[in-house]
Every structure is written in structure tokens, then in C-alpha cells.
Design a protein around this motif. Structure first.
Motif, short mmCIF file in Angstrom:
data_model
loop_
_atom_site.label_atom_id
_atom_site.label_comp_id
_atom_site.label_asym_id
_atom_site.label_seq_id
_atom_site.Cartn_x
_atom_site.Cartn_y
_atom_site.Cartn_z
N PRO A 115 -20.62 -57.79 33.48
CA PRO A 115 -19.88 -58.85 32.77
C PRO A 115 -20.70 -60.12 32.53
O PRO A 115 -20.40 -60.88 31.61
CB PRO A 115 -18.70 -59.13 33.71
CG PRO A 115 -18.48 -57.83 34.42
CD PRO A 115 -19.85 -57.25 34.62
N LEU A 116 -21.74 -60.34 33.32
CA LEU A 116 -22.56 -61.54 33.17
C LEU A 116 -23.83 -61.29 32.36
O LEU A 116 -24.60 -62.21 32.11
CB LEU A 116 -22.94 -62.09 34.55
CG LEU A 116 -21.77 -62.56 35.43
CD1 LEU A 116 -22.27 -63.05 36.78
CD2 LEU A 116 -20.96 -63.65 34.73
N THR A 117 -24.07 -60.04 31.96
CA THR A 117 -25.29 -59.73 31.22
C THR A 117 -24.96 -58.96 29.94
O THR A 117 -25.62 -57.98 29.61
CB THR A 117 -26.27 -58.91 32.08
OG1 THR A 117 -25.62 -57.71 32.54
CG2 THR A 117 -26.76 -59.71 33.27
N LYS A 118 -23.96 -59.41 29.22
CA LYS A 118 -23.63 -58.79 27.95
C LYS A 118 -24.64 -59.21 26.89
O LYS A 118 -25.04 -60.36 26.83
CB LYS A 118 -22.23 -59.21 27.48
CG LYS A 118 -21.09 -58.58 28.25
CD LYS A 118 -19.75 -59.00 27.66
CE LYS A 118 -18.60 -58.38 28.41
NZ LYS A 118 -17.29 -58.78 27.84
N THR A 119 -25.03 -58.25 26.06
CA THR A 119 -25.91 -58.56 24.95
C THR A 119 -25.12 -58.55 23.65
O THR A 119 -23.92 -58.26 23.63
CB THR A 119 -27.06 -57.55 24.86
OG1 THR A 119 -26.52 -56.24 24.62
CG2 THR A 119 -27.88 -57.54 26.14
N LEU A 120 -25.80 -58.83 22.56
CA LEU A 120 -25.15 -58.97 21.27
C LEU A 120 -24.36 -57.72 20.84
O LEU A 120 -23.20 -57.83 20.47
CB LEU A 120 -26.20 -59.36 20.22
CG LEU A 120 -25.72 -60.01 18.92
CD1 LEU A 120 -26.83 -60.85 18.33
CD2 LEU A 120 -25.29 -58.98 17.91
N PRO A 121 -24.94 -56.52 20.89
CA PRO A 121 -24.17 -55.33 20.48
C PRO A 121 -22.96 -55.07 21.37
O PRO A 121 -21.90 -54.65 20.88
CB PRO A 121 -25.20 -54.19 20.59
CG PRO A 121 -26.52 -54.86 20.50
CD PRO A 121 -26.34 -56.18 21.17
N VAL A 122 -23.10 -55.30 22.67
CA VAL A 122 -21.97 -55.09 23.59
C VAL A 122 -20.88 -56.11 23.30
O VAL A 122 -19.68 -55.77 23.28
CB VAL A 122 -22.44 -55.20 25.06
CG1 VAL A 122 -21.25 -55.08 26.00
CG2 VAL A 122 -23.47 -54.11 25.37
N GLY A 123 -21.26 -57.36 23.07
CA GLY A 123 -20.27 -58.37 22.73
C GLY A 123 -19.58 -58.06 21.42
O GLY A 123 -18.38 -58.29 21.26
#
Length: 261
Positions: A212-220
Motif C-alpha cells: 500500500p505504501l509503494t504503489k506505482t503509476l500503473p497500479v494506481g
């Protein structure tokens, strides 16, 4: 007359394919600046969705670029010397190492992520940091850098250039920096373009490795489409295009530019 008809047909087909690919992206971008997507552009134009996305996902977007450029740095530091060593040494062992390096090309990203989780998932601090995603991206993109550089080496007599520099008294480091790297420039730039593109857009591997603290652009982006209004998710897509397209165009122009003699 026949040649003109053939050309017209090819041009029409190309335009249809381009429209098929571009129109969905344009519609998504328009949805991100529309008050109400279901009412269309007549509902009004607004930037509130873009502002909302930036407020919610700015950290994820910036983290994606940090990981992408960190991935590029590591693949350059490891991939270029590795390609040089594999090309110069040759032999069965070099071919075996080359196959091992390029093995991730034949393995799905989810499988690579699962392997990393099984191997390093027990290291809590490492597992929870963005460095864990970085490790996955390096493994996934390294073959593209190595292959691109080796493809350039295959078109020039790099061994003769290296031996010539050595005969003039150049040290191994000077030969690598002043002779090998400049001649490998087209492959390095092509590899860099692929590495950055793949790292920014990689979803499957990143989805398995993120927290939850290391989301990247595609995941977001996936989260936005799944849990928010369509306009918000489309605004996320718009920000993605605004940030990545100029970067990729600049890298492409740099890759196509001829080195000065």
C-alpha cells in the motif's frame, strides 16, 4: 494508376489502424476533462478530476519515475559491461550466461514476481520498500539492454577497435569509456528507451510486488478505474500521457541523432 491505387489503399489501411489505436486514448483523455462523461462534452470542461488525481496519487506517479530511472541506471551499469564481456569473450560459457540473462524474456512477469517473493519475501524491510519493486524491474528489463547493446556490437568489429586502443597504451577503463561506450551509443539509447518504457508501464510484476505504501503509476491507474468515477480514472490516464509521452519522444529523438564525429 495501379501504383497510386495500391498506395492509396495502404495509406487508408494505415490511417484506419492508427485511428483504431488512437481514438480510445483520445476518448479516455476527453473523459478526464469532462464534467460528466455520460453526458459528454456538453456537460462542460473541467480540470477538477486532474487536480483530484494529483492530490491522491502524486506520490505514486513520482515513485514510478524514481523506479524507472533507478532501473535505467542499474541496467546501464550492469548491462553494458555485461554485453561487452559476453561479446568479446565468446565461447560456450558466454552463450550460456547470455541465455540466463535473457531468460526473463520467456517468463511472465507474475512468475518473476512470485520467484522474488519466495526468495526475498522474508526480508521484511526490503520487502516493504520500493527497492523490492526496483529489483523486479531490473531483472525484467535487463535482457532488453543487453540485447540492444550486443546487437550493435555485432555490426562493428569491436575487438579490433579494442585491441587497437590497447596497442596505443590505453588502460581497460579508458578503452571501455572512450572506445566501447561511444560505439555502443545507438544500442545503449535504444535499450534505455525500452527500459524506461517497460518500467513505467509494467503492471503484472509490480502488482505482485507492491505494498500500500509503494504503489506505482500503473497500479494506481488500475485502482482508480476499479474504485472511483470514470472521470477520475481517465484524468489519471491524462496525467500518465502528459508525463510519459514527452519523455519518450525526447529519448527517441536522442536515440536517432547521429553521434558527432
Amino acid at each position: 494508376m495501379r501504383d497510386r491505387l495500391i498506395f492509396a489503399g495502404q495509406l487508408l489501411f494505415t490511417l484506419l489502424v492508427a485511428a483504431f489505436l488512437v481514438v480510445p486514448a483520445l476518448l479516455s483523455i476527453m473523459a478526464g476533462v469532462t464534467e460528466n462523461y455520460f453526458r459528454g462534452i456538453s456537460s462542460g470542461v473541467t480540470l477538477q478530476w486532474v487536480v483530484q488525481v494529483w492530490e491522491l496519487y502524486a506520490d505514486s506517479i513520482l515513485l514510478s519515475f524514481v523506479i524507472a530511472f533507478a532501473t535505467l541506471t542499474l541496467t546501464l551499469l550492469v548491462g553494458v559491461p555485461a554485453a561487452y564481456a559476453l561479446h568479446v569473450r565468446g565461447g560456450r560459457l558466454s552463450r550460456l550466461i547470455e541465455e540466463i540473462i535473457t531468460l526473463p524474456l520467456a517468463i511472465p512477469g507474475l512468475a518473476i514476481a512470485l520467484a522474488l517473493l519466495l526468495t526475498y519475501g522474508g526480508f521484511g524491510t526490503f520487502r516493504r520498500s520500493w527497492l523490492f519493486i526496483l529489483a523486479g524491474h531490473v531483472v525484467f528489463t535487463m535482457p532488453f539492454m543487453v540485447r540492444s547493446v550486443m546487437a550493435v556490437f555485432a555490426t562493428i568489429d569491436i575487438r579490433t577497435l579494442d585491441e587497437g586502443a590497447a596497442s596505443l597504451g590505453a588502460s581497460p577503463w579508458r578503452r571501455f569509456v572512450d572506445v566501447i561506450v561511444p560505439n555502443a551509443r545507438p544500442g545503449i539509447l535504444a535499450g534505455a528507451l525500452m527500459v524506461v518504457t517497460l518500467s513505467l508501464g509494467e503492471f503484472n510484476l509490480t502488482w505482485m510486488l507492491h505494498t500500500p505504501l509503494t504503489k506505482t503509476l500503473p497500479v494506481g491507474l488500475a485502482d482508480a478505474y476499479a474504485s472511483m468515477r470514470l472521470e477520475v480514472a481517465s484524468a489519471y490516464t491524462l496525467i500518465f500521457f502528459i508525463m510519459i509521452v514527452p519523455l519518450l519522444v525526447a529519448m527517441q529523438l536522442l536515440a536517432e541523432r547521429e553521434p558527432k564525429s
